[in-house]
Scaffold this active site. Structure first.
Site, PDB file in Angstrom:
ATOM      1  N   SER A   1      22.068 -29.845  25.156  1.00  0.00           N
ATOM      2  CA  SER A   1      21.176 -28.832  24.595  1.00  0.00           C
ATOM      3  C   SER A   1      20.011 -28.657  25.551  1.00  0.00           C
ATOM      4  O   SER A   1      19.750 -29.529  26.395  1.00  0.00           O
ATOM      5  CB  SER A   1      20.662 -29.313  23.226  1.00  0.00           C
ATOM      6  OG  SER A   1      19.595 -28.519  22.751  1.00  0.00           O
TER       7      SER A   1
ATOM      8  N   TYR B   1      16.936 -35.727  17.670  1.00  0.00           N
ATOM      9  CA  TYR B   1      17.983 -34.900  18.290  1.00  0.00           C
ATOM     10  C   TYR B   1      17.739 -34.808  19.798  1.00  0.00           C
ATOM     11  O   TYR B   1      18.675 -34.905  20.600  1.00  0.00           O
ATOM     12  CB  TYR B   1      17.932 -33.518  17.642  1.00  0.00           C
ATOM     13  CG  TYR B   1      18.892 -32.485  18.168  1.00  0.00           C
ATOM     14  CD1 TYR B   1      20.216 -32.449  17.732  1.00  0.00           C
ATOM     15  CD2 TYR B   1      18.474 -31.502  19.069  1.00  0.00           C
ATOM     16  CE1 TYR B   1      21.096 -31.474  18.186  1.00  0.00           C
ATOM     17  CE2 TYR B   1      19.341 -30.530  19.525  1.00  0.00           C
ATOM     18  CZ  TYR B   1      20.653 -30.517  19.077  1.00  0.00           C
ATOM     19  OH  TYR B   1      21.511 -29.545  19.522  1.00  0.00           O
TER      20      TYR B   1
END
Length: 270
Positions: free
Chosen positions: A157, A170
């Protein structure tokens, strides 16, 4: 979109019941690969949005078959090593080989780090990082033993490249995915297995919608300081990320390994 020749190859796609994973599965099929479609098919109590179910998994299988390719659907929790090993075994029983791993499964519960509970930290790291390692471990072993090379593409990401306020757990996991990718690339290069990561910014999926719906005003205010997640007016679609997966899975990228490629609409430029 570009076309590739995956005829005779088998792609193993995690988190494929919907969203980016489904998009990857369908693109592999459109380019001639048979597909192993996997997902957890249940919602964890720590998730801040509803996860996909068995019906969606079977729908992806049907969509692959509509494209003229064979597919099986396998329910698997990627954070459970025994479950991953069983899933890889089912894939090999069905197809005899795995040529491509699209290591995509992930979750993103929302919380500031000071308010985050330990269980949610563990859940996020278990799925997003440990799950990547376990799946790469068991598919990678098969690739090495078969001796014909392979492709592993991990979903990281832009949160694996920079801070993401409200998603620190995350962010830690996705930074870990980049490090895991680089190390696997070095270890598997002698076996002609390439390993790369794709780092998308926000994509139009149920996960992104779930994050937007649960983010609070304080986190939103902090996030404004980290800059936009997209320099363009349109949000990325799953197919935009799939394009990078297809290239990295193809022979065109046979000398590309150990990279973390942003599909970020300019977000990493600031």
């Amino acid at each position: 979109m570009a076309e590739y020749d995956f005829e005779g190859r088998v792609a193993f796609v995690t988190g494929a019941a919907r969203g980016q994973g489904r998009s990857h599965a369908l693109r592999y099929a459109e380019n001639g690969a048979d597909v192993v479609v996997t997902d957890v098919c249940e919602t964890d109590e720590d998730s801040t949005y509803e996860l996909s179910g068995r019906e969606q998994l079977e729908e992806t299988v049907g969509l692959v078959e509509e494209r003229g390719q064979d597919a099986i659907g396998v329910k698997v929790d990627v954070s459970d090593e025994a479950a991953v090993e069983r899933a890889v075994g089912e894939a090999l029983d069905a197809f005899g080989r795995i040529d491509i791993l699209a290591n995509n499964a992930g979750v993103a519960p929302v919380s500031g780090l000071l308010d985050l509970d330990e269980r949610t930290w563990d859940y996020t790291l278990d799925v997003n990082l440990k799950g990547m390692w376990l799946t790469a471990k068991h598919v990678g072993r098969h690739m090495v033993e078969r001796g014909e090379g392979g492709r592993i593409v991990n979903t990281s990401s832009t949160a694996g490249l920079a801070a993401s306020p409200g998603l620190g757990h995350y962010t830690a996991a996705k930074h870990g995915v980049v490090g895991l990718t680089k190390t696997l690339a070095v270890e598997l290069a002698p076996h002609d297995v390439t390993v790369n990561a794709v780092c998308p910014t926000a994509v139009d999926t149920e996960m992104t919608s779930g994050i937007v719906e649960t983010i609070d005003d304080e986190i939103a205010a902090i996030a404004e300081q980290s800059g936009p997640d997209n320099l363009f007016s349109d949000i990325l679609q799953p197919e935009d990320v799939s394009a990078a997966f297809m290239w990295l899975s193809s022979d065109d990228a046979r000398f590309v390994t150990g990279t973390a490629i942003p599909v970020a609409a300019g977000a990493t430029a600031l």
